[in-house]
Design an enzyme around this catalytic site. Structure first.
Site, PDB file in Angstrom:
ATOM      1  N   GLY A   1       0.822  -1.202   0.000  1.00 16.92           N
ATOM      2  CA  GLY A   1       0.000   0.000   0.000  1.00 16.92           C
ATOM      3  C   GLY A   1       0.851   1.244   0.000  1.00 16.92           C
ATOM      4  O   GLY A   1       0.487   2.269   0.586  1.00 16.92           O
TER       5      GLY A   1
ATOM      6  N   ASP B   1       1.186  -1.689  -4.719  1.00 11.82           N
ATOM      7  CA  ASP B   1      -0.121  -1.058  -4.549  1.00 11.82           C
ATOM      8  C   ASP B   1      -0.989  -1.424  -5.746  1.00 11.82           C
ATOM      9  O   ASP B   1      -0.543  -2.102  -6.680  1.00 11.82           O
ATOM     10  CB  ASP B   1       0.009   0.462  -4.407  1.00 11.82           C
ATOM     11  CG  ASP B   1      -1.060   1.050  -3.490  1.00 11.82           C
ATOM     12  OD1 ASP B   1      -2.246   0.679  -3.645  1.00 11.82           O
ATOM     13  OD2 ASP B   1      -0.726   1.874  -2.623  1.00 11.82           O
TER      14      ASP B   1
ATOM     15  N   ASP C   1      -3.134  -6.911  -5.741  1.00 13.64           N
ATOM     16  CA  ASP C   1      -4.101  -6.828  -4.653  1.00 13.64           C
ATOM     17  C   ASP C   1      -3.518  -7.507  -3.425  1.00 13.64           C
ATOM     18  O   ASP C   1      -3.230  -8.705  -3.449  1.00 13.64           O
ATOM     19  CB  ASP C   1      -5.405  -7.511  -5.066  1.00 13.64           C
ATOM     20  CG  ASP C   1      -6.528  -7.303  -4.070  1.00 13.64           C
ATOM     21  OD1 ASP C   1      -6.242  -7.188  -2.865  1.00 13.64           O
ATOM     22  OD2 ASP C   1      -7.701  -7.285  -4.491  1.00 13.64           O
ATOM     23  N   MET C   2      -3.350  -6.764  -2.351  1.00 12.84           N
ATOM     24  CA  MET C   2      -2.704  -7.301  -1.152  1.00 12.84           C
ATOM     25  C   MET C   2      -3.506  -8.421  -0.510  1.00 12.84           C
ATOM     26  O   MET C   2      -2.954  -9.220   0.260  1.00 12.84           O
ATOM     27  CB  MET C   2      -2.462  -6.179  -0.141  1.00 12.84           C
ATOM     28  CG  MET C   2      -3.711  -5.521   0.388  1.00 12.84           C
ATOM     29  SD  MET C   2      -3.302  -4.069   1.401  1.00 12.84           S
ATOM     30  CE  MET C   2      -4.955  -3.566   1.926  1.00 12.84           C
TER      31      MET C   2
ATOM     32  N   HIS D   1      -5.661   0.536   9.396  1.00 18.96           N
ATOM     33  CA  HIS D   1      -6.820   1.309   9.862  1.00 18.96           C
ATOM     34  C   HIS D   1      -7.880   1.487   8.774  1.00 18.96           C
ATOM     35  O   HIS D   1      -8.992   1.927   9.062  1.00 18.96           O
ATOM     36  CB  HIS D   1      -6.388   2.650  10.463  1.00 18.96           C
ATOM     37  CG  HIS D   1      -5.974   3.695   9.470  1.00 18.96           C
ATOM     38  ND1 HIS D   1      -5.742   4.999   9.836  1.00 18.96           N
ATOM     39  CD2 HIS D   1      -5.728   3.653   8.133  1.00 18.96           C
ATOM     40  CE1 HIS D   1      -5.392   5.711   8.783  1.00 18.96           C
ATOM     41  NE2 HIS D   1      -5.375   4.920   7.741  1.00 18.96           N
TER      42      HIS D   1
END
Length: 368
Positions: A211, A234, A254-255, A272
């Protein structure tokens, strides 16, 4: 007419606290003026003009600022004065009074300490783009759906746009650029402080920034530790605007499907954004991508257990509210909640290693 002694016409609060409570309620009712006025000042480059035009602790008049704007509006100085007066009341700028020969009093304005972070620093970045992101129309609209989300369920952002925030970025190139610039600027400032405070990157060969946006953070790590090879990972529409950095490889993906392998994985302000279930999936992917001695370096706010009125706590709670409005299950977490995520993902060790500008650096270790 009644006499001045008539109690019926005296305007005296029953209790002194009533006056304070009423004023506080009125301040809350008009609180939106502060970020919107500051947004206008930033868009007009007012603070940058002040930084370039006056020495430290110096002052400048609204007319002198207006003279440097691309405007012929004769009311611009008066309008700027009213905006700056508002900002001065919140200590965003300083002020002094000057009496003119005519007897009229003129306000002059200077930069307050907070402007160190609202004007460009030696690296050419500030938090101004982050504020412009937070006050962009795209991110204001979801707040009108918070009530509906509470009553009906769902996510305010999704109700506003029919998709989640991360998918929306791929449909709006203008906002995607605004968002990336805001995140990159904020990351650069915080990451510089992290690199001063935290030495856990020493000895690594490969690090993956999951990210990582346009790669600003990965480039900063490599700049301090040239022996490290960095992978900036990312979504494809994010890295399409990423510039080339020496020692940094940009990878799209895509993580939640998987992450690239490395000695360590860096995750800043990602957890978060997501629910516990999403975070567990991500962290398990990280665990699988690490060698036996590997670690995940997590940089996040840590939510205090009590909502005290300190600025540090308010910043975390503000951000938690942003996650509530925008992201699928996103929230700020306490230290114990982060430790629970680490253990549930298979990690054996957990520690809080450092703190920089309210962002805590935690290590999730594969071996205790």
């Amino acid at each position: 007419m009644g006499s001045t002694g008539n109690a019926e016409i005296q305007i005296i609060p029953t209790h002194s606290s009533d006056e304070e409570a009423n004023l506080f309620a009125m301040q809350l009712a008009s609180a939106a003026v502060l970020p919107m006025a500051l947004k206008a000042a930033i868009e007009l480059d007012v603070l940058e003009i002040m930084a370039k035009s006056v020495p430290p602790s110096g002052y400048i008049s609204p007319a002198e600022i207006a003279a440097q704007l691309p405007t012929t509006n004769p009311e611009a100085p008066v309008m700027l004065d009213r905006v700056l007066r508002l900002l001065a009341s919140y200590s965003v700028v300083t002020y002094t009074l000057r009496e003119l020969p005519s007897g009229k009093v003129e306000r002059l304005y200077g930069l307050a300490p907070v402007c160190k972070f609202l004007t460009k620093n030696e690296d050419g970045v500030s938090l101004a783009p982050f504020l412009l992101t937070a006050t962009d129309k795209v991110l204001l609209e979801p707040w009108f759906y918070l009530k509906d989300a509470i009553l009906e369920g769902g996510i305010p952002f999704n109700k506003a746009y029919g998709m989640n925030e991360f998918d929306y970025h791929g449909t709006d190139h203008r906002f995607n650029k605004v968002f990336n610039k805001g995140m990159s600027s904020n990351s650069t400032i915080t990451m510089k402080k992290i690199l001063e405070m935290y030495n856990g990157f020493e000895g690594l060969t490969t690090i993956v920034d999951v990210g990582g946006g346009t790669g600003a953070v990965a480039s900063m790590i490599v700049a301090k530790y040239p022996s490290i090879n960095a992978i900036n990972f990312d979504l494809p529409h994010v890295i399409q605007d990423a510039p080339a950095f020496s020692g940094v490889e940009h990878l799209g993906g895509d993580m939640f499907d998987g992450v690239p392998k490395g000695d360590a994985i860096f995750i800043k302000w990602i957890c978060h954004d997501w629910s516990d279930e999403h975070c567990l999936k991500l962290l398990k992917n990280c665990y699988a991508a690490l060698p036996d001695h590997g670690k995940v370096i997590v940089a996040e706010y840590i939510l205090p257990p009590s909502p005290d009125p300190s600025i540090a706590t308010k910043v975390v709670i503000h951000t938690d509210a942003l996650m509530l409005a925008y992201n699928p299950g996103g929230k700020e977490r306490t230290e114990k909640e982060f430790q629970a995520l680490a253990m549930a993902s298979g990690f054996r060790g957990f520690k809080v290693a450092s703190c920089a500008f309210n962002t805590y650096v935690m290590e999730f270790l594969k071996t205790a």
